[in-house]
Enzyme design. Structure first.
Site, PDB file in Angstrom:
ATOM      1  N   LYS A 140       3.272   5.088 -11.681  1.00 35.98           N
ATOM      2  CA  LYS A 140       2.577   4.805 -10.218  1.00 35.98           C
ATOM      3  C   LYS A 140       2.464   6.317 -10.081  1.00 35.98           C
ATOM      4  O   LYS A 140       1.112   6.623  -9.589  1.00 35.98           O
ATOM      5  CB  LYS A 140       3.520   4.284  -8.998  1.00 35.98           C
ATOM      6  CG  LYS A 140       3.270   2.776  -9.364  1.00 35.98           C
ATOM      7  CD  LYS A 140       4.396   2.007  -8.499  1.00 35.98           C
ATOM      8  CE  LYS A 140       4.286   0.418  -9.013  1.00 35.98           C
ATOM      9  NZ  LYS A 140       5.318  -0.341  -8.223  1.00 35.98           N
TER      10      LYS A 140
ATOM     11  N   GLN B 211      10.131   0.204  -4.156  1.00 35.19           N
ATOM     12  CA  GLN B 211      10.052  -0.619  -5.370  1.00 35.19           C
ATOM     13  C   GLN B 211      10.956  -1.668  -5.462  1.00 35.19           C
ATOM     14  O   GLN B 211      12.149  -1.371  -4.946  1.00 35.19           O
ATOM     15  CB  GLN B 211      10.138   0.447  -6.323  1.00 35.19           C
ATOM     16  CG  GLN B 211      10.279  -0.147  -7.915  1.00 35.19           C
ATOM     17  CD  GLN B 211       8.890  -0.530  -8.398  1.00 35.19           C
ATOM     18  OE1 GLN B 211       8.031   0.064  -7.780  1.00 35.19           O
ATOM     19  NE2 GLN B 211       8.914  -1.498  -9.452  1.00 35.19           N
TER      20      GLN B 211
ATOM     21  N   ASP C   1       1.357  -2.667  -0.962  1.00 37.69           N
ATOM     22  CA  ASP C   1       1.714  -3.749  -1.728  1.00 37.69           C
ATOM     23  C   ASP C   1       1.386  -5.255  -1.006  1.00 37.69           C
ATOM     24  O   ASP C   1       1.441  -6.101  -1.696  1.00 37.69           O
ATOM     25  CB  ASP C   1       3.247  -4.088  -1.501  1.00 37.69           C
ATOM     26  CG  ASP C   1       4.041  -2.946  -2.906  1.00 37.69           C
ATOM     27  OD1 ASP C   1       3.547  -3.215  -4.019  1.00 37.69           O
ATOM     28  OD2 ASP C   1       5.084  -2.769  -2.649  1.00 37.69           O
TER      29      ASP C   1
HETATM   30  N1  GUN Z   1       8.570  -4.494  -8.518  1.00 41.80           N
HETATM   31  C1  GUN Z   1       7.937  -5.061  -9.525  1.00 41.80           C
HETATM   32  N2  GUN Z   1       6.504  -5.185  -9.195  1.00 41.80           N
HETATM   33  C2  GUN Z   1       6.427  -4.618  -7.754  1.00 41.80           C
HETATM   34  C3  GUN Z   1       5.547  -4.497  -7.139  1.00 41.80           C
HETATM   35  O1  GUN Z   1       4.377  -4.696  -7.188  1.00 41.80           O
HETATM   36  N3  GUN Z   1       5.773  -3.716  -5.959  1.00 41.80           N
HETATM   37  C4  GUN Z   1       6.950  -3.252  -5.522  1.00 41.80           C
HETATM   38  N4  GUN Z   1       6.985  -2.824  -4.635  1.00 41.80           N
HETATM   39  N5  GUN Z   1       7.924  -3.705  -6.375  1.00 41.80           N
HETATM   40  C5  GUN Z   1       7.649  -4.267  -7.477  1.00 41.80           C
END
Ligand code: GUN
Length: 283
Positions: free
Chosen positions: A52, A96, A119
């Site tokens: 990211k 996350q 998200d």
């Molecule tokens: N963990 C796995 N996929 C995601 C996601 O799309 N967002 C977040 N915040 N955590 C994750």
């Protein structure tokens, strides 16, 4: 062999579009910033977060990483979220998941300002998706809609079957297809006649989390098949669809890897740009 829906190509197109828009905002003196919080040492999460950060750098988005120790208390994490909610240079906040068990995921998600919730996990944003009035869409379903649009795959009037009812993929996926006038069925572990229902699908989305769950006898000739799965089988990444068997029946199909996966980060970048625009009264 059916048409391959290439997530690498489509995500590159999305990222290029975002990069250009970020650059235009920068010319007006507006920056775009994303804060990514990670708690603990989960190796998969560390890789996701690193990716990211890399994507942000490539698109001119400022990224701030907050890597907190496993021992972080809920109060400390909520304190950081409060600070980031108030921080002008940060437009998007992502925490996350999964979080260490002593932290209440729901409470953490609810603490993120809905305006910065890139998200789209906050109940306000979930509700907005439900009524069809939304800025942010969870990255995986958003990426799938982007793929369908890019490939000129019509959803209106089509029978869409989503296998999986998670809050992050299945449910929002169903709503987005519904908003685009698809006739949507959601299937799950208690569904009866799963095979028959899947055989009726013009567009079949598999978000089950089981390797090769969707077999050729479940797929109608000419269907569009979208594979959300990210399973490990003998150390190899493997989707929810038995790709080799299904590819000759489907009219179009996403591979794993290189299908839905690369779209998710691109859509996160898109959501972060949207957040910056809204917070600056643009669009
Ligand atoms: N963990 C796995 N996929 C995601 C996601 O799309 N967002 C977040 N915040 N955590 C994750």
């Amino acid at each position: 062999m059916s048409r391959l829906i290439d997530g690498k190509v489509i995500s590159a197109a999305v990222k290029e579009r975002v990069k250009n828009e970020v650059s235009q905002l920068n010319e007006k003196g507006i920056t775009v910033g994303l804060a990514v919080i990670i708690v603990g040492e989960d190796p998969a999460s560390k890789i996701y977060v690193a990716n990211k950060k890399k994507a942000c750098e490539a698109l001119g988005i400022i990224s701030e990483e907050y890597a907190l120790p496993e021992s972080t208390t809920e109060k400390e994490l909520l304190g950081l979220i409060d600070t980031l909610n108030a921080k002008k240079s940060i437009n998007g906040i992502l925490c996350q998941l999964p979080l260490p068990r002593h932290l209440d995921e729901k409470r953490i998600i609810n603490a993120i300002s809905p305006e910065k919730d890139v998200d789209a996990f906050h109940p306000v944003n979930v509700g907005r998706i439900m009524i069809g009035d939304y800025d942010f869409v969870p990255c995986t379903p958003a990426g799938i809609m982007e793929m369908l649009a890019y490939e000129n795959i019509e959803t209106e009037g089509k029978r869409c079957v989503v296998i999986g009812r998670s809050n992050i993929v299945g449910k929002p996926m169903a709503m987005l297809l519904l908003h685009k006038n698809g006739t949507v069925t959601i299937c799950h572990s208690k569904t009866r006649n799963l095979k028959e229902i899947c055989l009726g699908a013009d567009i079949l989305v598999a978000a089950v989390g089981k390797a090769k769950f969707v077999t050729a006898d479940m797929v109608k000739e000419g269907a569009v098949v979208i594979d959300v799965g990210m399973n490990r089988e003998n150390g190899r990444l493997c989707g929810d669809v038995d790709f080799e068997a299904v590819k000759d029946k489907a009219s179009a199909i996403t591979p794993v890897p290189g299908g839905v996966g690369p779209m998710t980060i691109a859509m996160l970048m898109q959501n972060t740009l949207t957040a910056a625009k809204r917070q600056n009264g643009i669009g």
